[in-house]
Design an enzyme around this catalytic site. Structure first.
Site, mmCIF file in Angstrom:
data_model
loop_
_atom_site.group_PDB
_atom_site.id
_atom_site.type_symbol
_atom_site.label_atom_id
_atom_site.label_comp_id
_atom_site.label_asym_id
_atom_site.label_seq_id
_atom_site.Cartn_x
_atom_site.Cartn_y
_atom_site.Cartn_z
ATOM 1 N N GLY A 180 -35.882 -26.540 -1.786
ATOM 2 C CA GLY A 180 -35.126 -26.064 -0.634
ATOM 3 C C GLY A 180 -35.069 -24.555 -0.566
ATOM 4 O O GLY A 180 -34.052 -23.979 -0.166
ATOM 5 N N GLY A 201 -33.732 -22.527 2.571
ATOM 6 C CA GLY A 201 -32.340 -22.545 2.988
ATOM 7 C C GLY A 201 -31.590 -21.294 2.589
ATOM 8 O O GLY A 201 -32.123 -20.402 1.910
ATOM 9 N N LEU A 248 -31.783 -27.565 -4.896
ATOM 10 C CA LEU A 248 -30.924 -27.179 -3.785
ATOM 11 C C LEU A 248 -31.287 -27.910 -2.493
ATOM 12 O O LEU A 248 -30.566 -27.797 -1.500
ATOM 13 C CB LEU A 248 -31.017 -25.666 -3.535
ATOM 14 C CG LEU A 248 -30.949 -24.733 -4.752
ATOM 15 C CD1 LEU A 248 -30.926 -23.286 -4.285
ATOM 16 C CD2 LEU A 248 -29.743 -25.049 -5.611
ATOM 17 N N SER A 261 -21.213 -30.444 -4.893
ATOM 18 C CA SER A 261 -20.375 -29.985 -3.779
ATOM 19 C C SER A 261 -18.908 -30.307 -4.011
ATOM 20 O O SER A 261 -18.573 -31.340 -4.613
ATOM 21 C CB SER A 261 -20.852 -30.663 -2.490
ATOM 22 O OG SER A 261 -19.948 -30.439 -1.429
ATOM 23 N N GLU A 270 -17.199 -31.431 -1.807
ATOM 24 C CA GLU A 270 -16.970 -32.651 -1.039
ATOM 25 C C GLU A 270 -16.964 -33.898 -1.913
ATOM 26 O O GLU A 270 -16.481 -34.947 -1.497
ATOM 27 C CB GLU A 270 -18.030 -32.787 0.054
ATOM 28 C CG GLU A 270 -17.933 -31.741 1.151
ATOM 29 C CD GLU A 270 -16.704 -31.915 2.031
ATOM 30 O OE1 GLU A 270 -16.197 -33.054 2.130
ATOM 31 O OE2 GLU A 270 -16.247 -30.922 2.625
ATOM 32 N N TYR A 287 -21.907 -37.667 3.119
ATOM 33 C CA TYR A 287 -22.449 -36.523 2.393
ATOM 34 C C TYR A 287 -21.811 -36.440 1.005
ATOM 35 O O TYR A 287 -22.499 -36.295 -0.014
ATOM 36 C CB TYR A 287 -22.181 -35.240 3.177
ATOM 37 C CG TYR A 287 -22.542 -33.975 2.437
ATOM 38 C CD1 TYR A 287 -23.824 -33.448 2.512
ATOM 39 C CD2 TYR A 287 -21.594 -33.288 1.664
ATOM 40 C CE1 TYR A 287 -24.161 -32.277 1.841
ATOM 41 C CE2 TYR A 287 -21.921 -32.131 0.994
ATOM 42 C CZ TYR A 287 -23.207 -31.634 1.083
ATOM 43 O OH TYR A 287 -23.527 -30.482 0.397
ATOM 44 N N THR A 317 -19.178 -22.115 10.682
ATOM 45 C CA THR A 317 -18.882 -20.710 10.388
ATOM 46 C C THR A 317 -19.802 -19.782 11.166
ATOM 47 O O THR A 317 -19.355 -18.797 11.755
ATOM 48 C CB THR A 317 -19.024 -20.441 8.887
ATOM 49 O OG1 THR A 317 -20.268 -21.008 8.436
ATOM 50 C CG2 THR A 317 -17.881 -21.057 8.102
ATOM 51 N N ARG A 318 -21.077 -20.093 11.184
ATOM 52 C CA ARG A 318 -22.035 -19.252 11.914
ATOM 53 C C ARG A 318 -21.859 -19.438 13.422
ATOM 54 O O ARG A 318 -22.054 -18.500 14.196
ATOM 55 C CB ARG A 318 -23.449 -19.602 11.487
ATOM 56 C CG ARG A 318 -24.499 -18.657 12.062
ATOM 57 C CD ARG A 318 -24.471 -17.278 11.370
ATOM 58 N NE ARG A 318 -25.264 -16.323 12.141
ATOM 59 C CZ ARG A 318 -26.598 -16.336 12.191
ATOM 60 N NH1 ARG A 318 -27.283 -17.228 11.501
ATOM 61 N NH2 ARG A 318 -27.228 -15.435 12.921
ATOM 62 N N LYS A 319 -21.501 -20.648 13.838
ATOM 63 C CA LYS A 319 -21.213 -20.867 15.257
ATOM 64 C C LYS A 319 -20.081 -19.941 15.698
ATOM 65 O O LYS A 319 -20.119 -19.356 16.787
ATOM 66 C CB LYS A 319 -20.822 -22.321 15.496
ATOM 67 C CG LYS A 319 -20.447 -22.631 16.933
ATOM 68 C CD LYS A 319 -20.047 -24.098 17.082
ATOM 69 C CE LYS A 319 -19.644 -24.404 18.523
ATOM 70 N NZ LYS A 319 -19.235 -25.826 18.680
ATOM 71 N N ARG A 335 -14.459 -34.355 12.882
ATOM 72 C CA ARG A 335 -15.128 -35.333 12.022
ATOM 73 C C ARG A 335 -14.302 -36.610 11.905
ATOM 74 O O ARG A 335 -13.068 -36.561 11.941
ATOM 75 C CB ARG A 335 -15.349 -34.744 10.631
ATOM 76 C CG ARG A 335 -16.298 -33.562 10.600
ATOM 77 C CD ARG A 335 -16.338 -32.944 9.219
ATOM 78 N NE ARG A 335 -17.190 -31.763 9.176
ATOM 79 C CZ ARG A 335 -17.284 -30.952 8.124
ATOM 80 N NH1 ARG A 335 -16.568 -31.190 7.038
ATOM 81 N NH2 ARG A 335 -18.086 -29.899 8.169
#
Length: 321
Positions: free
Chosen positions: A8, A11, A78, A126, A128, A150, A190-192, A279
Site C-alpha cells: 500500500g 496511500g 499497510l 486500528s 476501530e 472494518y 477530515t480532508r472533505k 454511519r
C-alpha cells in the site's frame, strides 16, 4: 542495508513511511494495485530508491510470491480497505483484504522463518478494533470490541499477529488511531472538511455538508505514526503498540479549527448536516493511551491537533489558488 517491503505504498501512510525508510538508507520496495497509475509526486521523487510492484490483496498469492522474490528483512503491511464507512457497503470484501490476506501473509512469513529467513512484520492495526471499549482510553490490554465491518476485519488481523508472534515470528501490531495529513484522500471526512473550508474561503462553495459532528476521535499527524512503525520494526522484541495522542477532539472542534485558519469564526451557518452521511454504528468517543510505545520505544507526537488541521487547510487553500 535492510530490505523493506511496504504494502500500500501509494496511500497516505505508505508514502510517508517509504520516504522515512529511504532516508534511513533502506532498500525499499512498495506494492500498488494498479501499476499503470501515475505515482504521487512525493513517491516519483524517490526515483530508483523505491521499486514498485503490483500486488492485489484479493489474491494473497500475489503478495506471498513477491515476498519470495524480494526477500525483505522488514515487511510493513499497510495495504487494504481503509474506510470505515465504505466497509458497510462491502463487508465481505473488507474481511478478505483486511483479514484473510493478513493471515495468509503471516503464515507465509512464518514458513520462511522456519526455513532460516530473518524477517520482521509490522501490521497496521486500528483503534476501530476496540471501538466498543465503553469510552475508556484504549490500551493494548483493552477487550477487542469492533462495531463495524472494518473494525471486525482489522480485529482478525490484529489477533492473528498475536498468534504468530507466539509461534516465534517477530510480528508487531500497531493500533493506529486516526491520523491525518494533506495526503489524506478527499473521500475521508477530515480532508472533505479542510478542502470544503478552503473552497468556501475562496468563494467557490457556500456550504459544507457533513454527518454527525458530535463524534470524538484521537487525531494525530500521519508522519508521526509512520515513525512509530519504523521504531517497532527495529525493536529487539515484537509487541502490540497503541499509537495515539491521548487527546480526543470532536468533529465539531475540527471544523472550527479549520474555519479559524481561514479567518471565519461564525462558521455554523455554513455547515449543514445530512443524516445519510451518519454511519450505521459508530463509537461516540475513541481515544488511545500510547504509554507503552512512549516508554519502550521513545515515541512522541510532534504535531498538535491544531497544527495538523491548519497544515491541511493551508495545503488546500494553496491548491485552490
Amino acid at each position: 542495508m535492510a530490505v523493506a517491503l511496504v504494502t500500500g505504498v501509494g496511500g497516505q501512510d505508505g508514502g510517508y513511511l517509504a520516504e522515512q525508510l529511504v532516508a534511513a538508507g533502506h532498500e525499499v520496495h512498495g506494492t500498488v494495485t494498479d501499476p499503470g497509475a501515475a505515482l504521487p509526486a512525493h513517491l516519483a521523487g524517490l526515483g530508483d530508491r523505491l521499486r514498485v510492484h503490483r500486488a492485489d490483496l484479493r489474491d494473497p498469492g500475489s503478495l506471498t510470491s513477491l515476498v519470495d522474490a524480494v526477500e525483505p528483512d522488514r515487511v510493513f503491511n499497510l495495504a487494504g480497505a481503509s474506510s470505515v464507512a465504505a466497509s458497510w457497503s462491502d463487508p465481505v470484501g473488507t474481511l478478505d483484504v483486511n483479514g484473510r490476506a493478513v493471515v495468509a501473509l503471516l503464515e507465509h512469513l512464518h514458513r520462511r522463518a522456519d526455513q532460516g529467513a530473518t524477517v520482521r512484520l509490522v501490521q497496521a492495526s486500528s483503534g476501530e478494533v476496540f471501538a466498543g471499549a465503553a469510552g475508556e482510553p484504549v490500551t493494548e490490554e483493552s477487550p477487542v470490541s469492533p462495531v463495524s465491518p472494518y473494525g471486525a476485519a482489522k480485529a482478525v488481523a490484529h489477533q492473528s499477529v498475536g498468534m504468530y508472534r507466539a509461534r516465534g515470528l517477530h510480528a508487531s501490531s500497531l493500533v493506529l488511531f486516526n491520523h491525518e495529513s494533506p495526503r489524506r484522500p478527499e473521500r475521508f471526512v477530515t480532508r472533505k472538511i479542510t478542502r470544503g473550508v478552503a473552497a468556501i474561503a475562496a468563494g467557490r462553495a457556500d456550504r459544507l455538508v457533513l454527518g454527525n459532528l458530535d463524534v470524538w476521535r484521537d487525531w494525530g499527524w500521519a508522519p508521526d505514526y509512520t515513525t512509530a512503525m519504523a521504531l517497532a520494526a527495529e525493536a529487539d522484541e515484537p509487541g502490540d503498540y497503541v499509537v495515539a495522542t491521548g487527546q480526543a477532539h470532536s468533529l465539531r472542534d475540527l471544523v472550527a479549527v479549520a474555519f479559524a485558519e481561514v479567518g471565519i469564526d461564525d462558521w455554523e451557518p455554513l455547515v449543514a448536516s445530512d443524516p445519510a452521511l451518519v454511519r450505521p454504528a459508530d463509537a461516540e468517543v475513541l481515544v488511545g493511551d500510547s504509554t507503552r510505545l512512549r516508554e519502550r520505544l521513545g515515541w512522541t507526537p510532534t504535531v498538535t491537533f491544531e497544527g495538523m488541521v491548519a497544515a491541511m487547510v493551508r495545503h488546500d487553500v494553496e491548491g485552490l489558488s
